[in-house]
Design an enzyme around this catalytic site. Structure first.
Site, PDB file in Angstrom:
ATOM      1  N   LYS A   1       0.829  -1.210   0.000  1.00  0.00           N
ATOM      2  CA  LYS A   1       0.000   0.000   0.000  1.00  0.00           C
ATOM      3  C   LYS A   1       0.864   1.262   0.000  1.00  0.00           C
ATOM      4  O   LYS A   1       0.552   2.238  -0.690  1.00  0.00           O
ATOM      5  CB  LYS A   1      -0.933  -0.016   1.213  1.00  0.00           C
ATOM      6  CG  LYS A   1      -1.990  -1.122   1.136  1.00  0.00           C
ATOM      7  CD  LYS A   1      -2.672  -1.380   2.471  1.00  0.00           C
ATOM      8  CE  LYS A   1      -3.609  -2.570   2.384  1.00  0.00           C
ATOM      9  NZ  LYS A   1      -4.187  -2.952   3.687  1.00  0.00           N
TER      10      LYS A   1
ATOM     11  N   ASP B   1     -11.167   2.081   3.461  1.00  0.00           N
ATOM     12  CA  ASP B   1     -11.325   0.623   3.421  1.00  0.00           C
ATOM     13  C   ASP B   1     -12.781   0.231   3.178  1.00  0.00           C
ATOM     14  O   ASP B   1     -13.066  -0.878   2.744  1.00  0.00           O
ATOM     15  CB  ASP B   1     -10.852   0.021   4.748  1.00  0.00           C
ATOM     16  CG  ASP B   1      -9.562  -0.755   4.590  1.00  0.00           C
ATOM     17  OD1 ASP B   1      -9.202  -1.075   3.445  1.00  0.00           O
ATOM     18  OD2 ASP B   1      -8.906  -1.043   5.611  1.00  0.00           O
TER      19      ASP B   1
ATOM     20  N   GLN C   1      -4.591  -1.466   9.861  1.00  0.00           N
ATOM     21  CA  GLN C   1      -4.268  -2.770   9.298  1.00  0.00           C
ATOM     22  C   GLN C   1      -4.748  -3.886  10.227  1.00  0.00           C
ATOM     23  O   GLN C   1      -4.421  -3.904  11.408  1.00  0.00           O
ATOM     24  CB  GLN C   1      -2.753  -2.889   9.071  1.00  0.00           C
ATOM     25  CG  GLN C   1      -2.319  -4.159   8.381  1.00  0.00           C
ATOM     26  CD  GLN C   1      -2.864  -4.255   6.964  1.00  0.00           C
ATOM     27  OE1 GLN C   1      -2.863  -3.286   6.227  1.00  0.00           O
ATOM     28  NE2 GLN C   1      -3.342  -5.433   6.605  1.00  0.00           N
TER      29      GLN C   1
END
Length: 938
Positions: free
Chosen positions: A57, A124, A101
């Site tokens: 990412k 997300d 995460q």
């Protein structure tokens, strides 16, 4: 692999790479506009798989040209610490996307953490608000989870039809299965959601034109289940043992690839199928978030209905009959983000200055000033007209419009005038909160002002009782074994030409120069303030207690809104600018004739701290739910009488446009008292500081005020109006128009369009109004409009609103100031007196002459001039009405507001502390002790 089979592979790696390349070009364009997408990731612990995902990412974000922040936290971090970190990122306007995460350590609740991320930064797509809106057919989520979004994007990229197709989703996780099922339904596919326990799964899959497998079991979907020609998106990423691989395993999908490829028309491989698309969609979500933040996520504006009654009830009755919108709703409609405003209860908020920077590339909206003719002591409805005008523009003509007004002082509220929320059906609500304390800005001004006053007398006391060495020793501080200057002291050292930063390096002569300000008490101009009309504080003696060792002096109080701190608040353009202006306030001179500043006293930083929240404009609303900024309250007949530059600038951006094709909205700002005071200072002081140029000026007049200037009997607050004000009298109107015409001509001299707004009273006749209209147009007025918004709300100001829209067409390229700043002080005073007031000469007292000579030597002669004068006449005498000429204007004193950036001559007997009348308004004000309802306010 057989070349024939390659055609069936959906190359997610290449598609994702192309998407990211296009996003990079889009980001480059955003950067040109001042917007840099910024992704922030929080990683807890050091799992190798998490490290790998975060690296991917980060690499993708950096390659695309985004800003990237990674917070690596130990596995021992507490849930409270993690939540605090997320909250800080939520409130950081520079961060557009936040990703925590997963997985997290067992002691942390993943659901709580996921929900803590602001759903507007939830790139997300896991927040319940975004997931929930996906389920509702009439709602759109701000973000779609990246993997489901990537699946649908792959179908579009390969040209797979979705509408009307039979689709099967295998897997019901919140991360993939459920959202992709909802997305397919939204695209009109006939979708079946299956899972590992679904009976006859093979038979169901065989019917599908589209298969999306996300169950997380290697090879669970048999290849022979795939219908010939179907499109297969395999989300599974399952490790299986493979001795030929260095890692000892290889990744396979949920679908038996080798068999399925023989049936499917298109199929994703594992890896390099859906995986690269997940990263690409994360980047896409981040760009969407940055653009949304940059442009403002504006909700549709809604308005509050009103039902005007006849006769019109009292202001407070009308205000209490209306239920305001939650101020958060008003903020959402303006496109403000939660990090950009602080709630002060349900109906007030403070707005962050960061909005200006976020929208810096927006074109400003149209800028309109509302001023008035010389009023009667009763006021002519200028604030009411401001409110009615924005109600008309927004609620009735569907234009974006924001009002910018001053905060009212408690002096007039409890004195003669009453409040300043407007009136009738054109008010700012809640009116009692507007008129009483609001968010405490005036109290902050008073606290800062009086801290500086205390610092002055404290310094004089200590200098008179200590030696230079003792004074120096106490002024500097010891940290450890080292003596230091406070940071603010370095400015004084530089002013004295002492290029040293270590106190021990100063010579005895330098110590004396630094430590001893040697203030001449006779030159102190700084006075204490209080937000009450208290005439007995106009002159006082301080220091009479025995502890002050006989050090007494005469001083006095001003009303808080006359403080230079208030003027600075209104004229500042940033927190940095305010800190500098506060530090530059000149409070006195030394006995050697040198100016003594706030920073010489070392208190500038403390003043800025007290004003830290006050610098943020206050957001409220009108009776019809249109937005209003209330900020700063400098008196117009003492200070410059306009609301803050910062409020105007924020408002102009919020109604502004991001491209030339869009229509700008309107900002209506008000100048206090008559146009000879408020408007003149708006142009020559406020516009000079802000760099803003108005598109038009509205001058408010009433038949009542015009008759007064035409020779009708004087009027007084609390007394019945003489009969000539209630009956038609064209002679008084014709004679009194001289005052209105003078104001029109004054406004036209600045090169702006001028609209006369006739604020209608029930006693006005059509003949009187027609005389006013005809004479105003003949005098050069661009438009004349009749307003009845006091009785009808915004509907009653539609004629005025249309006139404003017409006047604002095109840009104003003819604007000019009244005088040149390079002109001597006397010339600037004479220019205002002669051109604006109609005087033939100016008479300076000996005190004023001495001050001019002194200020010129100090370099203050290049500052603009702020006349402190009665608002009831063009002259110094409030009893002289109309538009007199040939008079001499007396200037009894001149003071310097160096921090604010102007000098102010005091005309005639003008007082900086008003007094209370025989019967103040406070007689009528009380509270219901059972309900806490205020009554009698107006």
């Amino acid at each position: 692999m057989d070349p024939e089979l390659k055609a069936k592979i959906i190359d997610g790696f290449t598609i994702g790479k192309n998407i990211r390349a296009n996003l990079k070009l889009e980001i480059e364009e955003l950067k040109k506009k001042g917007c840099i997408p910024h992704l922030a990731i929080i990683q807890v612990g050091a799992r190798e798989d998490s490290n790998s995902y975060v690296r991917m990412k980060q690499r993708a974000a950096v390659e695309a040209g985004m800003d990237f922040t990674l917070r690596k936290e130990p596995e021992s971090i507490t849930q409270a610490e993690l939540l605090a970190m997320i909250n800080k990122m939520n409130n950081d306007p520079a961060i557009h996307g936040i990703l925590v995460q997963l997985p997290l350590p067992k002691h942390i609740d993943e659901k709580v953490i996921t929900e803590a991320v602001d759903y507007r930064k939830d790139v997300d797509g896991f927040h319940s608000l975004n997931m929930g809106k996906l389920v509702k057919k009439d709602e759109d989520p701000l973000f779609v989870a990246c993997t489901p979004k990537g699946c649908i994007r792959l179908l579009h990229e390969v040209g797979c039809p979705i509408s009307g197709q039979r689709a099967v989703v295998i897997g019901r996780s919140n991360i993939v299965g459920m959202p992709v099922f909802q997305l397919l339904n939204r695209l009109d596919a006939t979708t079946t959601l299956c899972h590992s326990r679904t009976r006859n799964l093979g038979e169901i899959v065989k019917q599908a034109d589209i298969v999306i497998a996300a169950v997380g079991r290697a090879g669970m979907v048999k290849g022979e289940w795939i219908k010939d020609g179907a499109v297969v998106i395999d989300v599974g990423t399952n490790p299986v043992e493979d001795a030929t691989k260095k890692s000892g395993y290889r990744l396979v999908g949920d679908v038996e690839f080798d068999v399925a490829i023989k049936h499917a028309s298109r199929i994703t491989p594992v890896p390099k199928g859906v995986g690269p698309m997940t990263i690409a969609m994360l980047m896409d979500n981040l760009v969407i978030s940055a653009k949304r933040y940059f442009e403002g996520n504006k909700a549709p504006w809604t308005y509050l209905p009103i039902k005007p009654q006849v006769p019109v009830p009292s202001d407070i009755e009308i205000a209490k009959a209306q239920t305001p919108k939650q101020i958060k709703t008003v903020a959402d409609e303006l496109g403000l983000f939660e990090s950009e405003f602080d709630l002060y209860g349900e109906y007030k908020a403070k707005v962050s200055l960061s909005v200006i920077n976020r929208l810096k590339n927006y074109k400003n909206g149209k800028y309109v000033l509302v001023a008035g003719i010389t009023p009667t002591p009763l006021g002519e409805g200028k604030s009411t007209t401001v409110v009615g005008l924005v109600q008309a523009l927004a609620a009735h003509l569907n234009k974006k419009a924001i009002a910018c007004v001053r905060q009212p002082s408690q002096g007039p509220t409890f004195g003669v005038k009453g409040g300043a929320a407007g009136g009738g059906y054109s008010q700012i609500i809640p009116m009692e909160e507007f008129n009483l304390h609001l968010t405490g800005d005036i109290h902050a001004v008073a606290a800062a002002n009086n801290l500086l006053a205390a610092a002055i007398d404290t310094r004089i006391f200590h200098e008179s009782t200590q030696s230079d060495a003792a004074l120096f020793r106490r002024l500097t501080t010891v940290k450890g074994n080292k003596r230091e200057f406070a940071p603010v002291m370095l400015k004084r050292l530089a002013k004295l030409g002492i290029n040293k930063t270590n106190p021990l390096d100063l010579t005895p002569e330098e110590i004396t120069k630094f430590a001893r300000l040697d203030i001449d008490p006779e030159t102190i101009t700084w006075r204490r303030v209080v937000d009450t009309n208290d005439r007995y504080l106009r002159e006082i003696t301080i220091g009479q207690n025995d502890t002050e060792k006989g050090i007494t002096r005469k001083t006095g109080y001003d009303i808080a809104v006359a403080s230079e701190v208030m003027a600075i608040l209104a004229l500042t353009t940033s927190l940095k600018d305010m800190r500098e202006r506060l530090g530059n306030i000149v409070v006195a001179q030394s006995k050697a004739g040198e100016p003594i500043t706030c920073d010489d006293l070392g208190v500038g930083g403390a003043l800025a701290v007290l004003m830290k929240e006050a610098i943020k404009p206050n957001l409220m609303q009108t009776l019809e739910g249109t937005p209003v900024f209330v900020h700063a309250g400098p008196f117009a007949n003492i200070a410059h009488g306009n609301s803050s530059i910062l409020a105007d600038k924020i408002a102009l951006k919020l109604v502004g446009t991001k491209n030339p094709e869009e229509e700008e909205g309107y900002v209506i700002t008000e100048a206090g008292f008559g146009a000879d005071i408020g408007m003149e200072k708006f142009f020559n002081i406020k516009c000079r500081n802000s760099g803003l140029v108005p598109n038009a000026v509205v001058i408010v007049a009433t038949v009542r005020a015009i008759k007064l200037h035409g020779g009708a009997s004087p009027v007084s607050a609390g007394q019945p109006l003489p009969e000539e004000y209630n009956t038609e009298n064209l002679e008084f109107v014709q004679k009194g128009m001289c005052n209105t015409i003078k104001h029109i001509q004054n406004a036209k001299s600045y090169g702006v369009k001028v609209i006369l707004a006739i604020n209608k009273f029930t006693t006005d006749t059509e003949a009187e109004i027609e005389v006013i209209r005809k004479m105003a147009l003949e005098a050069g007025c661009d438009e004349v409009a009749l307003t009845n918004n006091w009785a009808e709300g915004g509907k009653g100001a539609v004629e005025l609103a249309n006139a404003v829209i017409k006047a604002c067409e095109g840009e104003n390229n003819e604007f000019k100031y009244l005088y040149d700043l390079e002109a001597p002080i006397v010339e600037k005073i004479e220019t205002i007196a002669k051109k604006t007031y109609g005087a033939s000469a100016v008479e300076l007292s000996d005190v004023a002459k001495a001050k001019i000579e002194q200020y010129t030597k100090l370099g203050y002669d290049k500052l603009p001039v702020c006349m402190a004068k009665t608002h009831l006449s063009f002259t110094d005498n409030p009893l002289i009405k109309g538009a007199p000429t040939g008079f001499t204007l007396p200037i009894r004193d001149i003071r310097a507001s160096v921090g604010a950036g102007f000098i102010y001559p005091i005309v005639g007997t003008m007082q900086t502390m008003p007094g209370l009348p025989t019967r103040p308004c406070y007689y009528d004000i009380d509270i219901d002790t059972e309900s806490s309802e205020i009554y009698g306010l107006f």
